[in-house]
Design an enzyme around this catalytic site. Structure first.
Site, PDB file in Angstrom:
ATOM      1  CG  ASP A 181      37.593  43.819  36.904  1.00 54.23           C
ATOM      2  OD1 ASP A 181      37.513  43.885  35.670  1.00 54.23           O
ATOM      3  OD2 ASP A 181      38.621  43.440  37.510  1.00 54.23           O
ATOM      4  CG  ASP A 196      39.958  42.406  32.532  1.00 54.75           C
ATOM      5  OD1 ASP A 196      39.170  42.977  33.305  1.00 54.75           O
ATOM      6  OD2 ASP A 196      40.754  41.519  32.892  1.00 54.75           O
ATOM      7  CG  HIS A 223      45.596  39.522  33.119  1.00 52.89           C
ATOM      8  ND1 HIS A 223      44.665  39.268  32.161  1.00 52.89           N
ATOM      9  CD2 HIS A 223      44.976  40.313  34.038  1.00 52.89           C
ATOM     10  CE1 HIS A 223      43.516  39.851  32.501  1.00 52.89           C
ATOM     11  NE2 HIS A 223      43.679  40.506  33.632  1.00 52.89           N
ATOM     12  CG  HIS A 276      46.503  35.123  33.487  1.00 58.20           C
ATOM     13  ND1 HIS A 276      47.772  34.964  33.003  1.00 58.20           N
ATOM     14  CD2 HIS A 276      46.625  35.710  34.692  1.00 58.20           C
ATOM     15  CE1 HIS A 276      48.634  35.442  33.898  1.00 58.20           C
ATOM     16  NE2 HIS A 276      47.962  35.897  34.934  1.00 58.20           N
ATOM     17  CD  GLU A 279      43.522  43.415  36.777  1.00 58.87           C
ATOM     18  OE1 GLU A 279      42.503  43.653  37.439  1.00 58.87           O
ATOM     19  OE2 GLU A 279      43.644  42.360  36.127  1.00 58.87           O
ATOM     20  CD  GLU A 323      41.409  44.979  34.380  1.00 62.78           C
ATOM     21  OE1 GLU A 323      40.385  44.853  35.087  1.00 62.78           O
ATOM     22  OE2 GLU A 323      42.058  44.008  33.950  1.00 62.78           O
TER      23      GLU A 323
HETATM   24 CO    CO Z   1      42.062  41.896  34.431  1.00 64.59          CO
END
Ligand code: CO
Length: 311
Positions: A98, A109, A169, A177, A202, A296
């Site tokens: 990640d 992300d 998020h 976030h 994700e 993700e």
């Molecule tokens: Co994330």
């Protein structure tokens, strides 16, 4: 990267230059994510993988938005190898990578799973398909709880469980976030997606019960709320963090590289944690020790659907 701090849901639309930075951060993340897959091999050092990806990011002119997470088997998220770690990837490891990039405040992300033992390909496919289905159904006006439902049904269709206490998020400039979550299960959260919003989506699929718990192990931290610090070393570390990472998450190993002494660094981090100047993100493990896969993307909601920024 999950991150649980919740901020109030406020409405501040992003400007076109801000969105452009997100596009740039997304494009770079997508390129590096694909290149990084060649590093995930049996016997490879976790520390080398993490540091190589982080170097690829800075070489391209970006900053890591958070330490590269390499979470294996029943570890779902928030693991990054510590300073001097000698861990290596094992023959049957299910490896989740990640990563995120920051460029001028724009963030990306993105994550993938590699099954080194080739025994869990369906589990990998379950989170991939769940993300694909979620993306297909994302458009303005759709409640986030319904996206969670699509993720849940897709994963259960494969015979696995979604992880119910992890979620996607909303992302805003310099804020990984931004309050709103996209759950991985059907909920009655009626928050409706709006054009111009950016989200990390994700899905996590597991052979276990579908919950994660915090371990005592913490490798990743971020600034939480400024407080008084007593130790000189703590103040030096805080200055370094503010100047280099701002509010974004950082790794203990990054601090160890800068401030050589293991003892002083851990004493300072302990003080900063105790007075809530920083917070830690404990390593998350599936409660029933089930294997976990993750996929993700970062997406921008458009008038009639969404643009996958990390495609
Ligand atoms: Co994330």
């Amino acid at each position: 990267m999950i991150l649980f701090i919740k901020f109030p849901r406020e409405n501040a639309e992003m400007t076109e230059p801000e969105i452009e930075s997100f596009r740039e951060a997304g494009k770079m993340a997508s390129k590096i994510r694909e290149e990084s897959k060649a590093l995930i091999m049996v016997g490879e050092s976790l520390l080398d993988v993490a540091e190589t990806i982080e170097k690829m990011i800075t070489d391209e002119g970006g900053n890591p938005a958070f330490p590269v997470n390499i979470s294996i088997n029943d570890i779902a998220a928030h693991y990054t190898p510590g300073f001097g770690s000698e861990e290596t990837l094992g023959e049957t490891d299910l490896v989740k990578v990640d990563m995120g990039i920051e460029i001028n405040g724009g963030l990306s992300d993105t994550a993938y799973t590699i099954d080194l033992g080739s025994q869990n390909e369906k589990l990998v496919e379950a989170s991939e398909k769940a993300l694909e289905k979620a993306i297909e159904s994302i458009r303005p006006g759709v409640p986030v709880g319904e996206i969670g439902g699509i993720i849940e049904e897709t994963i259960k269709g494969y015979g696995y469980n979604p992880i119910s206490n992890l979620s996607g998020h909303m992302i805003k400039s310099n804020e990984l976030h931004a309050g709103v979550e996209i759950p991985n299960i059907r909920t009655n959260d009626s928050y409706q997606l709006k054009e111009g919003e950016i989200f990390a989506v994700e899905p996590f699929a597991t052979t276990g019960q579908g919950h994660v718990e915090d371990l005592d192990m913490v490798e990743i931290f971020s600034i939480y709320s400024p407080a008084k610090v007593r130790m000189r070393q703590s103040r030096k570390i805080i200055d370094h963090v503010i100047n280099n990472y701002g509010m974004l998450p950082f790794a203990e190993r990054w601090i160890r590289k800068e401030f050589k002494s293991k003892l002083l660094v851990s004493a300072a981090l302990k003080e900063l944690l105790e007075n809530h100047f920083i917070r830690g993100y404990p390593v998350l493990r599936e409660v029933s020790r089930g294997l976990v896969s993750q996929k993700e993307h970062t997406i921008l909601i458009t008038a009639d659907g969404c643009e996958v920024l990390t495609k």
